[in-house]
Scaffold this motif. Structure first.
Motif, PDB file in Angstrom:
ATOM      1  N   ASP A 125       0.595  -1.233   0.131  1.00  0.00           N
ATOM      2  CA  ASP A 125      -0.067  -0.119  -0.038  1.00  0.00           C
ATOM      3  C   ASP A 125       0.748   1.466  -0.024  1.00  0.00           C
ATOM      4  O   ASP A 125       0.503   2.226  -0.491  1.00  0.00           O
ATOM      5  CB  ASP A 125      -0.965  -0.020   1.001  1.00  0.00           C
ATOM      6  N   ALA A 138      -3.644  -0.208   7.391  1.00  0.00           N
ATOM      7  CA  ALA A 138      -5.035  -0.742   7.037  1.00  0.00           C
ATOM      8  C   ALA A 138      -6.025  -1.459   7.865  1.00  0.00           C
ATOM      9  O   ALA A 138      -5.256  -2.305   8.486  1.00  0.00           O
ATOM     10  CB  ALA A 138      -4.860  -1.370   5.548  1.00  0.00           C
ATOM     11  N   ASN A 206       1.630  -1.160   6.123  1.00  0.00           N
ATOM     12  CA  ASN A 206       1.547  -0.480   4.709  1.00  0.00           C
ATOM     13  C   ASN A 206       2.480  -1.162   4.150  1.00  0.00           C
ATOM     14  O   ASN A 206       2.472  -1.064   2.677  1.00  0.00           O
ATOM     15  CB  ASN A 206       1.626   0.734   4.760  1.00  0.00           C
ATOM     16  N   HIS A 228      -7.831   3.166   5.527  1.00  0.00           N
ATOM     17  CA  HIS A 228      -6.427   3.357   5.795  1.00  0.00           C
ATOM     18  C   HIS A 228      -6.461   4.650   6.863  1.00  0.00           C
ATOM     19  O   HIS A 228      -7.099   5.478   6.777  1.00  0.00           O
ATOM     20  CB  HIS A 228      -5.734   3.912   4.337  1.00  0.00           C
TER      21      HIS A 228
END
Length: 254
Positions: A125, A138, A206, A228
């Motif tokens: 991410d 997340a 992440n 998030h």
């Protein structure tokens, strides 16, 4: 602000250690089935309306098929129910434990993933959302039972310790959507499936390498609400994600 984090501590020491070791942790039965059913029905109502609200349309040009195939992006900015779901106390408490301070929400996505829908290739991410300092976490709420058949998430435990890796073009276009990017230089054979029951919460780092696969079922959806979060003092790189949603009551802001 440490006293804020004392309000709810859903993670055990063992779960916190697992997160630090593997880059993710699952909170079983984090949401009640009634809450999940109500939220699914609410999102269905939004997308099934004869005239979909501008903020909820599937794209600039769309057809009826897109109503329940294109993700709903950042509904928490416009919709009260979606806002409350990004602020769930159990998620806020877990984030407090992992960050040592209050988190804020920066993004929400409701994924439909109907039967036959492709997944997203392995990625991190942080590749898409840079923050400084890097504090993003997340939380994915399973809106349906999720397993290998209906295209669950796959993760490489411990991969969050590798740092940000190079991402390139997606290789398997049968399994994955073409519009994403794929992590390179990693053995994807180390991926394991994340099996979740309806209402389970997946909290993950992440930099954890994760992917999803084709929904091979004939009649099972894999809906999820993915949000998030960052430490309240972190700078968020993408300009369109810089609006920070506090997870605490108005009279308890920092």
């Amino acid at each position: 602000m440490e006293w804020f984090c004392m309000l709810m501590r859903p993670l055990t020491d063992e779960q916190i250690n697992q997160y630090e070791k593997d880059g993710y942790v699952i909170i079983r039965n984090g949401c009640s089935e009634d809450l999940i059913d109500a939220f699914n029905a609410h999102i269905y109502t939004i997308r099934s309306a004869k005239e979909i609200a501008d903020w909820a349309v599937p794209g600039k040009t769309w057809t009826d098929k897109d109503r329940f195939s294109t993700r709903l992006f950042n509904p928490h900015k416009q919709d009260g129910f979606s806002l409350q779901m990004i602020k769930l106390p159990i998620i806020r408490g877990a984030l407090c434990q992992l960050m040592g301070d209050e988190a804020v929400g920066i993004q929400s996505m409701y994924f439909f993933k109907e039967p036959g829908a492709k997944g997203q290739a392995a990625h991190q991410d942080y590749y898409y959302i840079k923050t400084e300092p890097n504090t993003m976490i997340a939380a994915s709420i399973a809106m349906d039972k999720t397993d290998e058949e209906n295209g669950c998430l796959w993760v490489i435990p411990g991969s969050h310790k590798l740092g940000l890796l190079t991402h390139g073009e997606v290789k398997d276009l049968v399994e994955h959507e073409h519009w994403t990017h794929e992590t390179e230089g990693i053995d994807l054979g180390k991926q394991i499936p994340v099996i979740m029951e309806k209402g389970d919460l997946l909290i993950f780092h992440n930099l954890l390498i994760h992917s999803s696969t084709l929904n091979r079922s004939t009649n099972r959806w894999r809906r999820s609400y993915v949000c998030h979060y960052v430490h309240h003092a972190s700078f968020v790189g993408p300009e369109h994600l810089r609006f920070k949603t506090p997870l605490i009551r108005e009279n308890m802001r920092f």
